[in-house]
Design an enzyme around this catalytic site. Structure first.
Site, short mmCIF file in Angstrom:
data_model
loop_
_atom_site.label_atom_id
_atom_site.label_comp_id
_atom_site.label_asym_id
_atom_site.label_seq_id
_atom_site.Cartn_x
_atom_site.Cartn_y
_atom_site.Cartn_z
N GLU A 194 0.80 -1.24 0.00
CA GLU A 194 0.00 0.00 0.00
C GLU A 194 0.83 1.28 0.00
O GLU A 194 0.60 2.19 0.81
CB GLU A 194 -0.97 -0.03 1.19
CG GLU A 194 -1.86 -1.27 1.18
CD GLU A 194 -2.75 -1.40 2.41
OE1 GLU A 194 -2.71 -0.53 3.28
OE2 GLU A 194 -3.48 -2.41 2.49
N GLU A 310 -6.48 -10.59 -1.27
CA GLU A 310 -7.28 -10.38 -0.05
C GLU A 310 -8.77 -10.32 -0.39
O GLU A 310 -9.50 -9.46 0.11
CB GLU A 310 -6.84 -9.08 0.64
CG GLU A 310 -5.35 -9.03 0.95
CD GLU A 310 -4.90 -7.79 1.73
OE1 GLU A 310 -5.77 -7.04 2.22
OE2 GLU A 310 -3.68 -7.59 1.84
O1 G3I Z 1 -3.64 -8.33 18.71
C1 G3I Z 1 -3.93 -7.04 19.28
C2 G3I Z 1 -4.29 -7.18 20.69
O2 G3I Z 1 -3.17 -7.63 21.40
C3 G3I Z 1 -4.76 -5.82 21.21
O3 G3I Z 1 -5.18 -5.95 22.52
C4 G3I Z 1 -5.93 -5.30 20.37
C5 G3I Z 1 -6.39 -3.92 20.81
O4 G3I Z 1 -7.14 -3.28 19.82
O5 G3I Z 1 -5.49 -5.19 19.05
C6 G3I Z 1 -5.07 -6.43 18.50
O6 G3I Z 1 -4.56 -6.18 17.23
C7 G3I Z 1 -5.50 -5.94 16.22
C8 G3I Z 1 -5.23 -6.94 15.10
O7 G3I Z 1 -6.02 -6.65 13.98
C9 G3I Z 1 -5.48 -8.38 15.54
O8 G3I Z 1 -6.82 -8.53 15.88
C10 G3I Z 1 -5.29 -4.52 15.70
O9 G3I Z 1 -5.69 -3.59 16.69
C11 G3I Z 1 -6.10 -4.31 14.45
O10 G3I Z 1 -5.76 -3.03 13.90
C12 G3I Z 1 -5.74 -5.38 13.44
O11 G3I Z 1 -6.54 -5.17 12.30
C13 G3I Z 1 -6.01 -5.77 11.13
C14 G3I Z 1 -5.71 -4.69 10.09
O12 G3I Z 1 -5.28 -5.29 8.88
C15 G3I Z 1 -4.58 -3.77 10.55
O13 G3I Z 1 -3.39 -4.47 10.64
C16 G3I Z 1 -7.05 -6.73 10.58
O14 G3I Z 1 -7.22 -7.82 11.49
C17 G3I Z 1 -6.61 -7.26 9.23
O15 G3I Z 1 -7.66 -7.99 8.64
C18 G3I Z 1 -6.28 -6.09 8.31
O16 G3I Z 1 -5.79 -6.62 7.11
C19 G3I Z 1 -5.46 -5.64 6.11
C20 G3I Z 1 -4.24 -6.16 5.37
O17 G3I Z 1 -3.21 -6.42 6.27
C21 G3I Z 1 -3.81 -5.15 4.30
N1 G3I Z 1 -4.90 -4.84 3.42
C22 G3I Z 1 -6.13 -4.40 4.06
C23 G3I Z 1 -6.58 -5.45 5.08
C24 G3I Z 1 -7.92 -5.06 5.71
O18 G3I Z 1 -7.81 -3.87 6.44
#
Ligand code: G3I
Length: 408
Positions: A194, A310
């Protein structure tokens, strides 16, 4: 920082990346695109018209073994799979079994990103990624690595620690350490994720990301060259979203992505593939038109592969609440989109961003409690090939039929 950027991503997906019935009709009209899939006008029109119920199964229809996604993909030299949540892999037997039954490639949804892997500036956390790669190996699945360089999911210590003087060192060390650990086990790495956002007004449409601010445009070249030096066999990928439809913003972004990968490839920077994320939306007016077909063709002409990395279909813009109707509309998009993409020999891998609806990022809340479904916040999206009991949605059968339509 992450919250703001996550919201930005949500807005983009929620409002811009839309695909609806009109879009499907428009895609049908693109010469050499759907038609290259072996569909002629009338037959294809009929296929699109029936896209409300593609591959609609009998209640007892088989969906494992020879009837699985991976059997249909492997028979045609394709890879099909899903993003994996490591927590679910441990605690949900149905989830684990579905991955085993259906996937010949997997990608970690979060476990190989910077934040989970880098608890401190001098530390790496590999337990989850090791477990994920071991699971894939045990079941004969290929692995995508996601990702080595991104503006989101950077660790909390990053902003105060990484500066213009040490940024290259951090980036190179991270890529070397992570790729060395999994060398020979990863089919493809998302080396940079991205990097394009034309609205930021930077040269080449580059995003005003932490990596851009620290290193300028050269961060991409650093990342790709480092990656190649570690694992020459891994397919080095540039991965991006919102480049599928024919809206003005999407067209501009697609053009910038094409410009970037062309410059890298023609400049001798090692890059092997373009990842088209394919977070699609049902029921809106925006369309997929010739732009995506041209992107795929131009990428192929550069000698690069194209991966659907994705895939999911956001159903928030569908007005009707009837679940079965929404499933059918979503299935129509799975079938037509994947079938069209697979009409190009450059497209070899199809990964969904999850397995069953309940655990999709589209059905989660952001940290600030905001929803990914602004129009229907209390309605669970039917966005993936499986329902919450790991039974196949119509989207499963549409996806499987699309894999089966691949010409030898
Ligand atoms: O694991 C932590 C946990 O320890 C913590 O307590 C909690 C508090 O909010 O957060 C948890 O992490 C979260 C993680 O997902 C695991 O659940 C993050 O906050 C959250 O931001 C994260 O979201 C992910 C997002 O990317 C950001 O990295 C989504 O699951 C994931 O599906 C999404 O995937 C992205 C691809 O990587 C790139 N393209 C877009 C796609 C969708 O947004």
């Amino acid at each position: 920082m992450e919250n703001t950027k996550a919201k930005d991503t949500r807005r983009t997906f929620g409002r811009k990346l839309m695909l609806g019935g009109a879009g499907l009709a428009a895609l049908q009209a693109v010469p050499g695109w759907l038609h290259a899939a072996g569909a002629t006008g009338t037959a294809e029109a009929s296929r699109w018209a029936q896209s409300a119920a593609p591959g609609q199964p009998e209640p007892t229809a088989s969906f494992t073994g020879d009837a699985s996604l991976k059997a249909h993909a492997a028979a045609r030299g394709l890879f099909v799979g899903a993003a994996v949540n490591l927590g679910l892999l441990t605690r949900e037997p149905g989830y684990r079994q579905t991955l085993i039954d259906q996937c010949n490639i997997v990608v970690a949804e979060n476990a190989m990103k910077w934040a989970p892997m880098r608890p401190a500036p001098d530390q790496f956390f590999f337990d989850d990624a090791d477990r994920f790669v071991a699971f894939a190996e045990e079941h004969g699945m290929a692995v995508r690595g996601h990702n080595l360089c991104w503006h989101e999911q950077l660790p909390p210590w990053f902003a105060a620690t990484v500066n213009k003087q040490n940024a290259e060192q951090y980036l190179v060390q991270h890529i070397k350490t992570v790729m060395t650990r999994y060398k020979g086990k990863i089919r493809a790495w998302d080396v940079v994720n991205e990097a394009i956002k034309p609205e930021d007004g930077k040269p080449e449409g580059l995003r005003d990301s932490p990596w851009y601010r620290l290193l300028g445009p050269r961060y991409l070249e650093i990342a790709f060259r480092t990656a190649r030096s570690v694992d020459p066999a891994a397919l080095l990928t540039y991965n991006d979203y919102d480049i599928e439809t024919d809206g003005a913003a999407q067209g501009a972004k697609r053009q910038a992505v094409m410009g970037l990968i062309t410059r890298l490839k023609q400049g001798g920077v090692p890059i092997d593939a373009l990842g088209v994320q394919s977070h699609l939306s049902a029921g809106s007016a925006s369309k997929i038109d010739g732009g995506l077909a041209a992107l795929v063709a131009q990428t192929r002409a550069l000698g690069m592969k194209v991966f659907i990395t994705e895939l999911d279909v956001n159903d928030d813009s569908l007005e009707g609440d009837d679940g079965a109707d929404r499933e059918k509309s979503v299935a129509g998009i799975y079938g037509s989109y994947v079938g069209s993409m697979l009409s190009s020999p450059a497209v070899t891998d199809v990964l969904c961003w999850g397995v069953a609806d309940r655990y999709s990022w589209l059905n989660s809340k952001g940290k600030d409690g905001s929803k990914w479904r602004p129009k229907h916040p209390d309605r669970e999206e039917v966005c993936l090939p499986f329902d919450n009991n790991y039974q196949p949605h119509p989207a499963f059968f549409a996806l499987r039929a699309a894999l089966g339509s691949r010409k030898a």
